[in-house]
Design a protein around this motif. Structure first.
Motif, PDB file in Angstrom:
ATOM      1  N   GLU A 314       0.829  -1.196   0.000  1.00 16.12           N
ATOM      2  CA  GLU A 314       0.000   0.000   0.000  1.00 16.12           C
ATOM      3  C   GLU A 314       0.870   1.255   0.000  1.00 16.12           C
ATOM      4  N   HIS A 315       0.447   2.268  -0.770  1.00 20.94           N
ATOM      5  CA  HIS A 315       1.099   3.589  -0.838  1.00 20.94           C
ATOM      6  C   HIS A 315       2.452   3.552  -1.546  1.00 20.94           C
ATOM      7  N   GLU A 318       0.972   2.102  -5.765  1.00 25.86           N
ATOM      8  CA  GLU A 318      -0.193   1.245  -5.584  1.00 25.86           C
ATOM      9  C   GLU A 318      -1.254   1.561  -6.639  1.00 25.86           C
ATOM     10  N   CYS A 320      -4.702   2.172  -8.219  1.00 27.43           N
ATOM     11  CA  CYS A 320      -5.993   2.549  -7.619  1.00 27.43           C
ATOM     12  C   CYS A 320      -7.136   2.455  -8.626  1.00 27.43           C
ATOM     13  N   ASN A 330      -1.118   5.489  -6.420  1.00 29.42           N
ATOM     14  CA  ASN A 330      -0.826   6.107  -5.131  1.00 29.42           C
ATOM     15  C   ASN A 330       0.590   5.741  -4.695  1.00 29.42           C
ATOM     16  N   ASN A 471      -4.400   7.564   1.688  1.00 30.57           N
ATOM     17  CA  ASN A 471      -5.789   7.136   1.837  1.00 30.57           C
ATOM     18  C   ASN A 471      -6.767   8.177   1.297  1.00 30.57           C
ATOM     19  N   LYS A 474      -6.846   7.832  -2.465  1.00 35.74           N
ATOM     20  CA  LYS A 474      -7.670   6.702  -2.883  1.00 35.74           C
ATOM     21  C   LYS A 474      -9.159   7.007  -2.706  1.00 35.74           C
ATOM     22  N   VAL A 477     -10.218   9.181  -5.600  1.00 32.09           N
ATOM     23  CA  VAL A 477     -10.377   8.371  -6.810  1.00 32.09           C
ATOM     24  C   VAL A 477     -11.697   7.611  -6.752  1.00 32.09           C
TER      25      VAL A 477
END
Length: 530
Positions: A314-315, A318, A320, A330, A471, A474, A477
């Motif tokens: 994650e991050h 990543e 999305c 991301n 976060n 995301k 998005v």
């Protein structure tokens, strides 16, 4: 490996008084450990803005508290010894430590190394600067389990005996200079760890960049074991061929296979196309984890299967999903320019719109500007660092930049030699905040473009962490996707409805930047990776 501690060092099990610096996750875990002992010592926890006045046998600090703070200075004065939380854990349980450090890529490499070891039947768990504290991990790990520990420069600054059984040193580039004072001091914390590693222990070191290549040379000159990643010519170059090294890890340019030579045995692993991780920098991370597993006796076939099965974190570039044929990625963990440069070259033949900004670390921007100019159609600059980044992009002169891919001593990956911009000149926008930056990027994206959050800065002008920033990206998005699905697709995708109008390009003579500059600092503490 033998672990011998000086008689002048504090034995944690024998202390009768402990001061814990910082009351966050690390401080709570340290205090909980000491209070759980059968005959617990007196434990006092100090917040970041306090000062130590009483005398203590031992002080244990949380990462991120700067060495010039009144808390650290008073703890040194009133304690027999000041150490980090990983140092405390190591003194209590020094067996089977695998240490991972460097500027970028530590978390992915730490997770991947543990994943590969477990896939090969070797028990391993992660700890350190990755989430789970070392002091918690040693209390629950099994006797034959490896501890794969991500170590930041903050933690290493207060660690003087950690001597892992295996070590990985990734890239070293300028970062956290306000904390360490100088790049030399920052580098010394990273490199100093290796000086304590046994001469015969596997040490994997990036050899593609000048700073870490110098460490490779020093270990070779001292007849100490080293497994270099790539060579001065890049990751697709074999050190056993170029310099006669006995061991190496690299990508075979002919077969595109991740390849390791361990103890003279050449082993071909997965092809780069089989990895789910994007970018050459992640190929290097995969090679580091594979080299460690193979050096510890893993079977090549099992290593290959584990590499292929590893998912992106994650991050960290990543995916999305897509909205109106616009892809979103991301990379909020990119908290310095070099990390963003690595992300930019991970996308092949893709027009990129990048979001840059956040808390300004005052790191050099030259390499970042070159990478953005070479790989992006739009750069949206925001937050505290936005004006400085936008000004650097605006001032960039292509004729004065070095030939792409021509410098062997550059500190970041070269820009791609083929431009994905499709004759679209770079447009630079300056806005106040993160949400406005997202809306501006979306408003100027076209079908088949990619919007990339890779800020090159920490998050603390607007957020409490890079995770919170990622976060929100995301979530924006997802909101955009929901809005698009509720209406007929528009010819040009709209933004998410920020209060400000879309920003005007900075670089065009008639345009004026949106907003008035950097956002005000929220005063949040902590750190965004290391």
């Amino acid at each position: 490996m033998r672990h011998i501690f000086s008689k002048d060092l504090v034995e944690p099990r024998m202390v009768r008084s402990v001061c814990v610096l910082g009351n966050g996750v690390t401080g709570e875990a340290v205090a909980a450990y000491f209070r759980s002992l059968p005959n617990p010592p007196a434990v006092v926890v100090f917040t970041d803005d306090a000062e130590v006045t009483d005398s203590f046998d031992l002080a244990v600090t949380s990462p991120g508290i700067p060495p010039h703070s009144a808390l650290i200075a008073s703890a040194r004065e009133h304690s027999h010894e000041l150490i980090s939380e990983p140092e405390l854990a190591y003194r209590l349980s020094p067996e089977r430590w695998i240490a991972v450090t460097g500027t970028n890529g530590k978390t992915t490499t730490t997770e991947l190394t543990a994943h590969v070891l477990n896939g090969c039947g070797m028990k391993a768990r992660v700890a350190g600067n990755i989430g789970t504290t070392c002091i918690e991990a040693i209390q629950t790990r099994e006797p034959d389990e490896y501890l794969v520990v991500e170590l930041s420069s903050y933690q290493l600054a207060y660690s003087n005996t950690i001597a892992p059984d295996v070590a990985i040193l990734l890239n070293i580039t300028p970062d956290h200079l306000s904390w360490h004072g100088t790049f030399e001091a920052y580098r010394a914390e990273k490199v100093g760890l290796l000086d304590r590693v046994d001469a015969t222990a596997p040490v994997v070191i990036d050899a593609t960049l000048s700073e870490t290549r110098a460490v490779v040379r020093a270990r070779v000159a001292a007849n100490r074991r080293v497994i270099p990643l790539g060579t001065t010519d890049g990751l697709y170059s074999d050190m056993t061929v170029r310099c006669g090294s006995r061991e190496a890890a690299f990508v075979d340019p002919k077969t595109q296979e991740l390849t390791c030579v361990i103890n003279g045995h050449r082993m071909a692993l997965a092809q780069t196309s089989q990895l789910e991780l994007k970018g050459e920098h992640n190929q290097e991370n995969a090679l580091a984890g594979a080299a460690v597993a193979l050096a510890l006796g893993a079977e090549p076939e099992k290593v290959t299967a584990a590499l292929v099965g590893f998912k992106p974190l994650e991050h960290r570039i990543e995916p999305c999903g897509s909205v109106n044929d616009i892809a979103f990625f991301n990379d909020s963990k990119a908290t310095n320019p070099e990390a963003s440069c690595r992300a930019l070259v991970a996308f092949e033949n893709t027009p990129l719109l990048i979001m840059l900004g956040g808390r300004d670390k005052n790191t050099p921007l030259d390499e970042l500007v070159r990478a953005v100019e070479a790989n992006c159609t739009v750069a949206v600059c925001y937050g505290e660092a936005g004006p400085r980044i936008a000004a650097a992009l605006e001032a960039f002169e292509c004729d004065n930049s070095p030939a792409r891919g021509d410098s062997l001593e550059r500190t970041t990956p070269p820009a791609r030699t083929t431009s994905p911009r499709q004759d679209r000149p770079l447009a630079t926008f300056l806005v106040n905040d993160f949400r406005s930056a997202f809306d501006t990027a979306v408003a100027h994206a076209k079908a088949n473009d990619t919007v990339l959050l890779s800020p090159a800065c920490s998050s603390f002008d607007e957020f409490s962490s890079y995770e919170q920033r990622g976060n929100l990206f995301k979530a924006l998005v997802a909101a955009l996707r929901e809005s698009a699905s509720a209406t007929e697709p528009a010819t040009e995708p709209a933004g998410t409805g920020a209060a400000e109008p879309a920003a005007e390009p900075v670089a065009e003579p008639a345009a004026k930047p949106a907003g008035t500059g950097a956002s005000k600092s929220t005063g949040k503490g902590g750190h965004d990776g290391d």
